[in-house]
Design a protein around this motif. Structure first.
Motif, short mmCIF file in Angstrom:
data_model
loop_
_atom_site.label_atom_id
_atom_site.label_comp_id
_atom_site.label_asym_id
_atom_site.label_seq_id
_atom_site.Cartn_x
_atom_site.Cartn_y
_atom_site.Cartn_z
N LEU A 15 -9.48 -3.78 -8.12
CA LEU A 15 -10.41 -2.01 -8.64
C LEU A 15 -11.85 -2.26 -9.06
O LEU A 15 -12.20 -3.40 -9.12
N VAL A 16 -11.98 -0.97 -8.41
CA VAL A 16 -13.79 -1.05 -8.07
C VAL A 16 -14.20 0.62 -9.51
O VAL A 16 -13.83 1.25 -9.11
N TRP A 17 -15.12 0.20 -10.04
CA TRP A 17 -15.59 1.46 -11.49
C TRP A 17 -16.94 1.49 -10.62
O TRP A 17 -17.57 0.66 -10.52
N THR A 18 -16.80 2.94 -10.70
CA THR A 18 -18.70 3.84 -10.30
C THR A 18 -18.75 4.73 -11.16
O THR A 18 -18.22 5.12 -11.71
N PRO A 19 -20.02 5.06 -11.09
CA PRO A 19 -20.04 6.61 -12.42
C PRO A 19 -20.22 7.35 -11.15
O PRO A 19 -19.39 7.28 -9.83
N ALA A 20 -19.88 8.85 -11.76
CA ALA A 20 -18.99 9.79 -10.89
C ALA A 20 -19.97 10.30 -10.03
O ALA A 20 -19.31 10.72 -8.82
N GLN A 21 -21.33 10.35 -10.19
CA GLN A 21 -22.43 11.29 -9.19
C GLN A 21 -23.43 9.21 -8.90
O GLN A 21 -23.79 8.71 -9.93
N ARG A 22 -22.92 9.14 -7.86
CA ARG A 22 -24.13 7.42 -7.16
C ARG A 22 -24.32 7.93 -6.18
O ARG A 22 -23.73 8.80 -4.96
N VAL A 77 -16.76 8.26 -15.54
CA VAL A 77 -16.08 6.36 -14.65
C VAL A 77 -15.40 6.60 -13.53
O VAL A 77 -14.60 8.16 -14.04
N VAL A 78 -15.07 7.08 -12.28
CA VAL A 78 -14.45 6.86 -11.56
C VAL A 78 -14.14 5.91 -11.31
O VAL A 78 -13.86 4.79 -10.57
N GLU A 79 -11.80 4.93 -10.77
CA GLU A 79 -11.75 4.34 -10.76
C GLU A 79 -11.79 4.43 -9.16
O GLU A 79 -10.70 5.66 -8.92
N HIS A 80 -11.68 3.27 -8.19
CA HIS A 80 -10.71 2.81 -7.23
C HIS A 80 -10.30 1.79 -7.11
O HIS A 80 -10.25 1.18 -7.42
N ALA A 128 -14.71 -3.64 -17.59
CA ALA A 128 -15.33 -2.04 -16.83
C ALA A 128 -15.50 -0.90 -17.20
O ALA A 128 -17.26 -0.83 -16.37
N ARG A 129 -15.04 -0.46 -17.68
CA ARG A 129 -15.25 1.35 -17.70
C ARG A 129 -16.93 1.40 -18.80
O ARG A 129 -17.76 2.26 -18.76
N ARG A 130 -16.44 0.01 -19.73
CA ARG A 130 -17.42 0.57 -20.55
C ARG A 130 -19.37 -0.51 -20.04
O ARG A 130 -20.15 0.25 -20.18
#
Lengths: 234, 234
Positions: free
Chosen positions: B31-38, B14-17, B64-66
């Protein structure tokens, strides 16, 4: 091998077995569903059918087979007194049988568990109960006195179904999911809430879905099964 | 390769932006959380935090992370007016911020979705909302006017949280799971039932769990997530 790999992970073949045992002068017929391949006793769910249904009719067989297919467990259904093969021969074909005596039904379930434990079909350390409507009413009488049942999925039941139902509900302590239909014309919403409130289990949850008494959805059925799976799974 | 095969199927990094956008003279941090690869826009869940919490505090970051880790989606949280980085500098450290204006919060969420859709982070065709307590109250105001949100997991809310809450609830039509705590000292049970009854959604369900306002269990949190997953999953 490709075909096998593409198959759902847990779609096990299901075998149906006829069951018959005696209690006093009463002959009690039932059905047992098991995985085709098994060794020794398995986690088992007792399925209580609704009024006017029987060990196979209505949703009973579908619920029973789905649990075996997806969980690899054993499921059991009995004809309740006055139902299925035990119908009053004088009753008309459309006549709804009288409500069974919950004490009699409890005694029959207990004898059934004894028989299937002796035959090493049922693991009495991993025993659950599934029942909605009359199946819940009969289940409450059973659960109040049967500590071998470790968890229960119940629903569509109210506070006046039989005389001691609230006293019995208060004695139940196993983990429990209780399901209700928001617009149930046979189960007043407040009485369903009161029954849920009365269950003695510290670990209980209620699910409410839109619709009348018979408006089941796959979501509800899946939730009832998942609850038992999470609790009995080893 | 063995290590990869043994890893849980959906445990994605998970990556936090950091997120920041302006609305009028207001600077809104999130905050925006996304998968590392997308690649391209993903299904997205907006997470409304509780009173006195913020875009990261309490259960917000965990929830959010879950979702990102297990579903591979995007999650977003904003500091509500008066919360987090937007706290009144004159307020004491233990002072609970005032309840935000639901209309202001709705406008901010809508601007946030516009920004993230423009940046091709959010798939506005697969947008859900998650919020309990104040997060549900603010969510109801948003859902009433935001047809882009396709489903919602709400809970721990009553009929008097803001003036038009019942009128707003009646305008909501998306599939909805509403969760309550049976012994919630801040949300009278009957008022939670009345709110659930008022939601305009034909496709709605209620889950009730034992405990007071803050007594979450993993079971409840998992059910809220699973509901959104089942509805937004493609």
């Amino acid at each position: 091998m490709a075909a096998l790999d593409d198959a759902p992970a847990m779609a096990l073949p299901v075998v149906e077995h006829a069951l018959e045992f005696s209690l006093g002068c009463e002959r009690i017929p039932g059905l047992v569903w098991t995985p085709a391949q098994r060794e020794g006793p398995l986690p088992t769910v007792l399925i209580g059918h609704g009024r006017g249904m029987d060990k196979r009719r209505g949703y009973v067989e579908a619920v029973a087979r789905r649990m075996v297919r997806e969980l690899g467990w054993v499921t059991v259904a009995l004809d309740a007194p006055g139902h299925g093969e035990r119908r009053d021969p004088a009753a008309g074909p459309d006549e709804i049988p009288p409500k069974p005596d919950p004490d009699q039904m409890r005694t029959e379930w207990q004898a059934c568990v004894d028989v299937l434990a002796r035959e090493r079909v049922v693991d009495v350390g991993a025993l659950g109960y599934w029942g909605i409507s009359m199946g819940a009413g009969m289940g409450i009488a059973l659960l109040a006195e049967e500590p071998r049942i470790r968890c229960a999925a119940l629903g569509l039941m109210h506070t006046r179904y039989y005389e001691r139902i609230l006293a019995d509900a208060a004695r139940i302590t196993c983990p429990l999911l209780f399901s209700l239909h928001w617009d149930d014309s046979r189960v007043p919403r407040q009485e369903a809430f009161d029954l849920f409130d009365t269950f003695g289990s510290a670990d209980k949850r209620l699910h409410a879905y839109p619709g009348d008494h018979s408006d089941f959805t796959d979501e509800e059925m899946a939730a009832l099964q998942r609850f038992l799976a999470d609790r009995l799974g080893r």
